[in-house]
Write a protein that holds these residues in place. Sequence first.
Motif, short mmCIF file in Angstrom:
data_model
loop_
_atom_site.label_atom_id
_atom_site.label_comp_id
_atom_site.label_asym_id
_atom_site.label_seq_id
_atom_site.Cartn_x
_atom_site.Cartn_y
_atom_site.Cartn_z
N THR A 103 27.65 66.25 71.97
CA THR A 103 29.02 66.68 72.29
C THR A 103 29.13 68.20 72.21
O THR A 103 29.72 68.85 73.10
CB THR A 103 30.02 66.03 71.32
N LEU A 104 28.57 68.80 71.17
CA LEU A 104 28.58 70.25 71.05
C LEU A 104 27.83 70.91 72.20
O LEU A 104 28.26 71.97 72.71
CB LEU A 104 27.97 70.67 69.70
N ARG B 76 29.97 70.94 75.33
CA ARG B 76 31.07 71.92 75.30
C ARG B 76 30.61 73.27 75.83
O ARG B 76 31.41 74.05 76.35
CB ARG B 76 31.59 72.07 73.88
#
Length: 507
Positions: free
Chosen positions: A433-434, A437
Motif C-alpha cells: 500500500t505504501l 501511494r
Amino acid sequence: MDSSVKLENAITMFSHQAMNNEMNATEKVYTGELQTPASSDDVDPKDDCTAQQDTSLNGRWKIKPTKHVSFPSGEKIVSGSAEPWNPWEAAASVTVEEIITSYKLSCKKLGVQPIYKLLTQLQEITEVHHRIKCLDLKGEKLDYETCEALEEIFKRIQFKLINLEWAKLDEDGASALFDIMEYYDSAVHLSISFNKHIGSRGWVAAAQLIRKSSSLQEFEACGIPLMEHTACFVAQGLKFNSHLRVLRLDNASLSGRPLMLLVSALNVNQTLQELYLADNNLNSVQDSMYLRELLQSNRTIRLLDLKNNCIFNTGLEDICEGLRKQKQGLKTLILWNNKLTHKGMSHLAAILPNLTCLETLNLGHNPLSNEGIHRLKEALIANRSVVRLGLASTAITCEGAIATAEFVVESARILRLDLRKNRIRTGGLMALTLALRLNRSLVRLDLDKEPKGETEEWLIETQKLLLVEIPKCCKRNSVLRQAKLEDEKDEAMKTEPSCNKRSNSLE
C-alpha cells in the motif's frame, strides 16, 4: 574318326565365314550410312515421325531420318494466355437458401445425413459477401462422405473461425476436408484440437493447408500427439509459410525429436508471432537446448508459452542464454509451473538488466520463495521493459511482498503485478500500500480477496482496509495513465500538420 574331324573342320570354317560376313556388314554401316547422313532435302515427310532403325531382306542396316523440331521466332511463340479459374467468381450471387439446398442434395447423393448443427448456423447467416464469424462443428462425426458434402458450403462461404475440436475426424475425412479448405481459403483461424485419428495423410493435407493458405493466421492442434513423422510434415509446412501468426501445440507430446524438427522449421520461418507449447513435458536436457536455439535464431516470435513443463533451473539457464540474443523479439515469456526455484532466479537476474524487449514475465506456480524474489529485485529495478510480472503461487510471505514493494516504488513502467495465492499477511499488504501511494504506473495489483493468516480482530480489520485502498490507488493510476495517453495523442495531432507543411515546402 576321319569323318568326325572333317565335320568339325567344316563347322569351324562356317563359323569363321559367318563372323566375317557380319563384321563386313557392320563395317559398311559405320563407314557408309552413318558417316554420310541423308540431307534434309531428301527426307520423306512421313519418315519424320520416327527415328527407329530397320533391316532389309539382305541383312543391311538402314537408319531412318531423325525427327526435326522447329519453333516460331520472337513473339509468335506464345499465341495466347488464360487466367486461372477463380472459385469465388459466382459465389456472391448465391443465396443462403440455395447453399442449404445444394448441401442437402450433396448429402443425399453421398448417402449421409446433413449435420443439424450446421443447418442451424447456416439459417442464421444474413449475407455471404464477407467472412462469417464462426463455423462450429465441435463434436460432430466427420467421415470422408460427410466432409465431401461440406464442399458445397466451403465453395460459397468463407469463415473467420472454423472449430473442429473433438470432431471425430478420421484420416480420409481429414485429408479431404483440409484439401477443400486449402483450395477455397476457408478459414483465418482453424482449430483441429483433440482429433487423434487424423493419420499421416491427414497431417500431410494439414501441412499443405498451413503452407499454401493465404488467409490462415491461427492454427490449433492441441491434445494430438505429434510423432516424428507427423511433426516432419508440420515442420515442412511451417518452413515455407508466410501468413501464419499463431501456432498452438499444447499437450502434443513434442519432447525430443518432434521439438527439434519444429525448431528447425521456425529458424527459417519469419512470420510466426505466437507459439504455445504448454503441457508437452519439455525437459531440461535436450528440449531446453532446442528452445535456446530457437531464441537465438528466431527474431519474429513475440510470445512463447512454456507453462506446465519440466524446464527446471538447468533448463532455465539454457533459455536465458537464448534470451541474451533477443534484442527486438520476444515480448512475452510464460514459465508457469516449471519447477523453478530461487537458484534459477540467478540466471534470470543476470540477463534482465540487458533485456530491452521483454514486457511480460510470468513465473507463477513455481516455488521461488522469498529468496527468489530477493535475487530478482535488483535486476527488475534495473530492467526498463517489463510491465507485467506474474508471481502468483510462488511461496512468498510478507518478506517477499516487501521486496516486491521496493521494486514497485522504483519502477515507472510496471502496469500489472499478480501476487495471488501467496502467504501475504498484514505487514506485506502495508508495504504494498505504501509503495502504491508513491507509484504512478501500476494499474492492476492482483491479491487474494480475503484476509489471510491473522487471528486478532484489529489485524483482520487492517487487512480489509488495505485491500480497499490498494484498488483505489490502482484506479488513480489508471486515470492518470489515460490522461497521459490522450495528451500524447493530442500532441501528435498538433505536430503532424506542421510536419506536413515542412515536407510540402521541401517539395
